[in-house]
Design an enzyme around this catalytic site. Structure first.
Site, PDB file in Angstrom:
ATOM      1  N   LYS A 168      69.722  97.021  10.579  1.00 13.99           N
ATOM      2  CA  LYS A 168      69.242  95.758  11.165  1.00 13.99           C
ATOM      3  C   LYS A 168      68.063  95.234  10.365  1.00 13.99           C
ATOM      4  CE  LYS A 168      70.893  96.677  15.794  1.00 13.99           C
ATOM      5  NZ  LYS A 168      70.661  97.333  17.074  1.00 13.99           N
TER       6      LYS A 168
ATOM      7  N   ASP B 255      69.393  90.678  22.541  1.00 10.07           N
ATOM      8  CA  ASP B 255      70.571  91.461  22.933  1.00 10.07           C
ATOM      9  C   ASP B 255      71.336  90.765  24.059  1.00 10.07           C
ATOM     10  OD1 ASP B 255      71.326  93.693  21.549  1.00 10.07           O
ATOM     11  OD2 ASP B 255      70.080  95.102  22.676  1.00 10.07           O
TER      12      ASP B 255
ATOM     13  N   GLN C 117      66.288  99.477  20.986  1.00 11.62           N
ATOM     14  CA  GLN C 117      67.555 100.129  20.641  1.00 11.62           C
ATOM     15  C   GLN C 117      68.027 101.043  21.781  1.00 11.62           C
ATOM     16  OE1 GLN C 117      69.371  99.677  17.636  1.00 11.62           O
ATOM     17  NE2 GLN C 117      70.915 100.810  18.777  1.00 11.62           N
TER      18      GLN C 117
END
Ligand code: NDP
Length: 295
Positions: A55, A122, A99
């Site tokens: 990422k 997200d 995460q």
């Protein structure tokens, strides 16, 4: 019947990333804004470390600022919440991503709830889920929005198509179903208690598999010519004692029935990070009252 078109997720992801990079350059030139993505990694799960590294690399390549925060596996919930609060308050940060999965002693829902919905790249905060369901501008979960890019490339007119989503997780199944519904498909959501799953699948023009069961969906469950999007990533024993990745669809069977199908790997997987970059760009624009970028 001819073999299915293999949907090239790597190429589609490269295209999306380039398009995001172009918009980022434009944003910098016209408004002096560099979008920033902050990723928080708690613990040392090897797979999560790889994701976070990838990422960071992709964020730089798109011309954005990348911030990484690593907390030990023993970090307390209060420490993770404090990190999220600091990032919510940091003007240089447009996207905050913690995460997942988090170590068992940390309540994931509490962390998601604490993330500023405007920075929730997200798309898991209830505010964004509510916006998605009610058709308001939302930050949409990355894998589902990546799937929609692939579907639209192969099925330009989705109106009235029958779609089935196998799997109803908050992360994948439910948001994909909402996106298909918003695109005017007739949507069935199937799960572990669905009766006659094979029969349900056989009616679908578009089949999305998000189950996590290796090759569960067989070739004879697929309507001839259907578009098949395989989200599953399953590691199984391969040749010579090595492991290999397979999807939730029995690819070798499905490829002679479907009209188009995503391979695993190289299908949906690469779209997830590309969609994350897109979300970060969108968040950077919306937070400044600018129009959504055309990506
Ligand atoms: P979850 O485990 O959260 O959800 C799985 C879903 O599948 C559940 O809704 C479950 O039903 C359903 N299910 C399980 N067994 C069956 C069955 N026998 N018949 C029908 N439905 C069944 O998984 P995720 O949604 O998080 O992920 C799904 C897959 O996608 C995994 O392989 C994961 O690795 C992969 N993935 C890939 C990503 C990518 O970037 N390509 C990103 C995220 C996930 P019920 O609700 O009834 O239990």
């Amino acid at each position: 019947m001819a073999e299915a078109v293999r949907i090239d997720g790597k190429a589609a992801a490269a295209e999306l990333r380039a398009s995001v990079g172009g918009c980022v350059a434009d944003l910098k030139a016209r408004h002096g804004v560099t979008p920033g993505l902050a990723v928080v990694l708690v613990g040392d799960d090897p797979a999560s470390q790889v994701y976070v590294r990838n990422k960071g690399k992709a964020t730089h390549e798109a011309g954005m600022a990348s911030f990484e925060f690593r907390l030990s596996a023993g970090a307390t919930q209060a420490e993770v919440l404090a990190q999220v609060a600091a990032l919510n308050a940091d003007a240089a940060v447009d996207g905050v991503l913690v995460q997942l999965p988090l170590p068992g002693h940390i309540d994931e829902t509490a962390i998601i709830d604490a993330t500023d919905p405007e920075k929730d790249v997200d798309g898991l905060h209830v505010a964004n889920i509510g916006r998605l369901v009610t058709g308001r501008p939302a930050l949409v979960p990355c894998t589902p929005s990546g799937c929609m890019v692939l579907i639209r490339k192969h099925v330009p007119d989705l109106v009235g198509k029958r779609a089935i989503v196998v799997g109803r997780s908050h992360l994948v199944g439910k948001p994909i179903a909402q996106l298909l519904l918003a695109a005017h498909c007739t949507v069935t959501i199937a799960h572990s208690r669905t009766r006659d799953l094979a029969g349900e699948c056989r009616r679908a023009d578009i089949l999305i598999a998000a189950v996590g069961k290796p090759e569960m969906i067989r070739g004879d469950w697929i309507k001839p010519g259907a578009t098949v999007i395989d989200v599953g990533i399953n590691r199984v024993p391969g040749e010579g004692g090595k492991s290999k990745l397979v999807g939730d669809v029995a690819f070798d069977e499905a490829v002679s029935v479907a009209g188009a199908i995503t391979p695993v790997p190289g299908g949906v997987g690469p779209m997830t990070i590309a969609s994350l970059l897109r979300n970060t760009l969108i968040a950077a624009c919306r937070r400044r009252g600018l129009a959504d970028p055309d990506v």
